[in-house]
Scaffold this motif. Structure first.
Motif, PDB file in Angstrom:
ATOM      1  N   LEU A  11       0.828  -1.211   0.000  1.00 55.97           N
ATOM      2  CA  LEU A  11       0.000   0.000   0.000  1.00 55.97           C
ATOM      3  C   LEU A  11       0.860   1.257   0.000  1.00 55.97           C
ATOM      4  O   LEU A  11       0.517   2.251  -0.646  1.00 55.97           O
ATOM      5  CB  LEU A  11      -0.928  -0.009   1.222  1.00 55.97           C
ATOM      6  CG  LEU A  11      -2.074  -1.020   1.151  1.00 55.97           C
ATOM      7  CD1 LEU A  11      -2.689  -1.230   2.528  1.00 55.97           C
ATOM      8  CD2 LEU A  11      -3.134  -0.572   0.153  1.00 55.97           C
ATOM      9  N   THR A  12       1.974   1.214   0.720  1.00 56.81           N
ATOM     10  CA  THR A  12       2.889   2.361   0.711  1.00 56.81           C
ATOM     11  C   THR A  12       3.459   2.579  -0.684  1.00 56.81           C
ATOM     12  O   THR A  12       3.561   3.713  -1.156  1.00 56.81           O
ATOM     13  CB  THR A  12       4.031   2.138   1.729  1.00 56.81           C
ATOM     14  OG1 THR A  12       3.454   2.009   3.047  1.00 56.81           O
ATOM     15  CG2 THR A  12       5.011   3.296   1.722  1.00 56.81           C
ATOM     16  N   ASN A  15       0.855   4.173  -2.796  1.00 54.69           N
ATOM     17  CA  ASN A  15       0.724   5.593  -2.464  1.00 54.69           C
ATOM     18  C   ASN A  15       1.839   6.418  -3.110  1.00 54.69           C
ATOM     19  O   ASN A  15       1.617   7.559  -3.545  1.00 54.69           O
ATOM     20  CB  ASN A  15       0.736   5.771  -0.945  1.00 54.69           C
ATOM     21  CG  ASN A  15      -0.339   6.712  -0.467  1.00 54.69           C
ATOM     22  OD1 ASN A  15      -1.155   7.181  -1.252  1.00 54.69           O
ATOM     23  ND2 ASN A  15      -0.352   6.999   0.811  1.00 54.69           N
ATOM     24  N   LEU A  18       0.921   6.917  -6.677  1.00 55.68           N
ATOM     25  CA  LEU A  18      -0.120   7.940  -6.801  1.00 55.68           C
ATOM     26  C   LEU A  18       0.465   9.343  -6.650  1.00 55.68           C
ATOM     27  O   LEU A  18       0.070  10.274  -7.360  1.00 55.68           O
ATOM     28  CB  LEU A  18      -1.211   7.706  -5.742  1.00 55.68           C
ATOM     29  CG  LEU A  18      -2.158   6.531  -6.010  1.00 55.68           C
ATOM     30  CD1 LEU A  18      -2.989   6.231  -4.771  1.00 55.68           C
ATOM     31  CD2 LEU A  18      -3.072   6.840  -7.199  1.00 55.68           C
ATOM     32  N   ALA A  19       1.416   9.491  -5.720  1.00 55.00           N
ATOM     33  CA  ALA A  19       2.079  10.787  -5.544  1.00 55.00           C
ATOM     34  C   ALA A  19       2.839  11.167  -6.801  1.00 55.00           C
ATOM     35  O   ALA A  19       2.836  12.333  -7.222  1.00 55.00           O
ATOM     36  CB  ALA A  19       3.023  10.728  -4.345  1.00 55.00           C
ATOM     37  N   ARG A  37      -6.035  12.468  -5.708  1.00 53.30           N
ATOM     38  CA  ARG A  37      -5.992  12.830  -4.292  1.00 53.30           C
ATOM     39  C   ARG A  37      -6.936  11.945  -3.476  1.00 53.30           C
ATOM     40  O   ARG A  37      -6.596  11.485  -2.381  1.00 53.30           O
ATOM     41  CB  ARG A  37      -6.355  14.305  -4.094  1.00 53.30           C
ATOM     42  CG  ARG A  37      -5.289  15.279  -4.569  1.00 53.30           C
ATOM     43  CD  ARG A  37      -5.603  16.705  -4.126  1.00 53.30           C
ATOM     44  NE  ARG A  37      -4.828  17.653  -4.887  1.00 53.30           N
ATOM     45  CZ  ARG A  37      -5.296  18.387  -5.909  1.00 53.30           C
ATOM     46  NH1 ARG A  37      -6.574  18.277  -6.266  1.00 53.30           N
ATOM     47  NH2 ARG A  37      -4.512  19.224  -6.552  1.00 53.30           N
ATOM     48  N   SER A  40      -5.432   8.575  -3.083  1.00 53.09           N
ATOM     49  CA  SER A  40      -4.346   8.619  -2.106  1.00 53.09           C
ATOM     50  C   SER A  40      -4.894   8.628  -0.682  1.00 53.09           C
ATOM     51  O   SER A  40      -4.371   7.942   0.203  1.00 53.09           O
ATOM     52  CB  SER A  40      -3.472   9.849  -2.354  1.00 53.09           C
ATOM     53  OG  SER A  40      -2.373   9.859  -1.472  1.00 53.09           O
ATOM     54  N   ASP A  41      -5.969   9.392  -0.441  1.00 53.84           N
ATOM     55  CA  ASP A  41      -6.604   9.426   0.880  1.00 53.84           C
ATOM     56  C   ASP A  41      -7.142   8.054   1.264  1.00 53.84           C
ATOM     57  O   ASP A  41      -7.028   7.617   2.423  1.00 53.84           O
ATOM     58  CB  ASP A  41      -7.743  10.453   0.907  1.00 53.84           C
ATOM     59  CG  ASP A  41      -7.236  11.889   0.863  1.00 53.84           C
ATOM     60  OD1 ASP A  41      -6.030  12.106   1.110  1.00 53.84           O
ATOM     61  OD2 ASP A  41      -8.048  12.793   0.568  1.00 53.84           O
ATOM     62  N   VAL A  43      -6.045   5.142   0.196  1.00 51.84           N
ATOM     63  CA  VAL A  43      -4.905   4.271   0.499  1.00 51.84           C
ATOM     64  C   VAL A  43      -4.382   4.565   1.902  1.00 51.84           C
ATOM     65  O   VAL A  43      -4.061   3.642   2.665  1.00 51.84           O
ATOM     66  CB  VAL A  43      -3.787   4.425  -0.558  1.00 51.84           C
ATOM     67  CG1 VAL A  43      -2.522   3.692  -0.122  1.00 51.84           C
ATOM     68  CG2 VAL A  43      -4.252   3.893  -1.910  1.00 51.84           C
ATOM     69  N   ASP A  44      -4.287   5.853   2.278  1.00 54.07           N
ATOM     70  CA  ASP A  44      -3.849   6.215   3.634  1.00 54.07           C
ATOM     71  C   ASP A  44      -4.756   5.592   4.695  1.00 54.07           C
ATOM     72  O   ASP A  44      -4.283   5.047   5.701  1.00 54.07           O
ATOM     73  CB  ASP A  44      -3.847   7.740   3.816  1.00 54.07           C
ATOM     74  CG  ASP A  44      -2.624   8.391   3.199  1.00 54.07           C
ATOM     75  OD1 ASP A  44      -1.594   7.708   3.047  1.00 54.07           O
ATOM     76  OD2 ASP A  44      -2.704   9.585   2.862  1.00 54.07           O
ATOM     77  N   ILE A  47      -4.087   1.895   4.908  1.00 52.16           N
ATOM     78  CA  ILE A  47      -2.831   1.629   5.620  1.00 52.16           C
ATOM     79  C   ILE A  47      -3.074   1.682   7.130  1.00 52.16           C
ATOM     80  O   ILE A  47      -2.590   0.826   7.882  1.00 52.16           O
ATOM     81  CB  ILE A  47      -1.737   2.631   5.205  1.00 52.16           C
ATOM     82  CG1 ILE A  47      -1.251   2.336   3.773  1.00 52.16           C
ATOM     83  CG2 ILE A  47      -0.556   2.596   6.171  1.00 52.16           C
ATOM     84  CD1 ILE A  47      -0.318   3.394   3.207  1.00 52.16           C
TER      85      ILE A  47
END
Length: 199
Positions: A11-12, A15, A18-19, A37, A40-41, A43-44, A47
């Motif tokens: 997952l990291t 992310n 995605l960044a 965005r 990404s949220d 995925v955060d 995590i």
């Protein structure tokens, strides 16, 4: 460990991709940027969920070694990885806690050490485990910058919130105090399991 490491790392990595996409997407493509965005949220959040699930699982070494040796091992590993000197003392040979309470104590030690390595700017950690009037007492003290009152009471620290929830669910208590420039002390108390004596 596999849940945390494999899923967490995957997952990291996602992310990070995605960044990269966000960085290389032209600003005119507002709809696409917003979608990236949002992804990404998500995925955060996932995590954090993986970390929470992994934290709640009981480590096998507690069954294999017992709480005191498992804590000694954890501190040795932390010292080896971080370079922060660790000292462990315990007056307890066997701890009269049930499996869930043992897991709580061990996981809180892990989370406290994670916080020390990330935020404390410490060079030394001292951990003690003993009995106090029917309670198991775990004390973790570092010589770092000292946690602030706003950090202790803030709602942004997922780790501290998790510690409090774990301790309260086991009818224990948790106290965190910081002294600017002199370090942070975290203390938990969990009720010992009183086993009936055989007749």
């Amino acid at each position: 460990r596999e849940v945390h490491d494999e899923l967490g790392q995957a997952l990291t990595g996602l992310n990070m991709d995605l960044a990269w996409l966000q960085k290389h997407t032209v600003s005119k493509q507002r709809g696409l940027l917003q979608k990236l965005r949002d992804m990404s949220d998500l995925v955060d959040t996932t995590i954090q969920g993986v970390r929470r699930i992994a934290t709640e699982l009981r480590p096998g070494m507690l069954d294999d070694l017992g709480l005191v040796p498992a804590m000694e091992w954890q501190l040795q590993e932390f010292q080896r990885r971080s370079g922060i000197r660790c000292r462990f003392t315990s007056s307890l040979e066997e701890v009269a806690l049930d499996d869930e309470e043992t897991t709580v104590a061990f996981r809180i030690l892990q989370e406290a050490l994670t916080n020390v390595s990330r935020h404390a700017e410490a060079t030394r950690v001292e951990v003690s485990l003993d009995e106090d009037q029917g309670y198991m007492r775990l004390r973790i003290q570092d010589n770092g910058r000292g946690i602030t009152e706003s950090e202790v009471n803030g709602s942004k620290s997922f780790g501290l919130m998790g510690m409090r929830e774990r301790v309260l669910l086991r009818s224990g208590d948790l106290n965190i105090q910081g002294t600017p420039g002199r370090g942070t002390t975290l203390m938990i108390r969990l009720p010992l399991t009183h086993q009936e004596e055989a007749p």
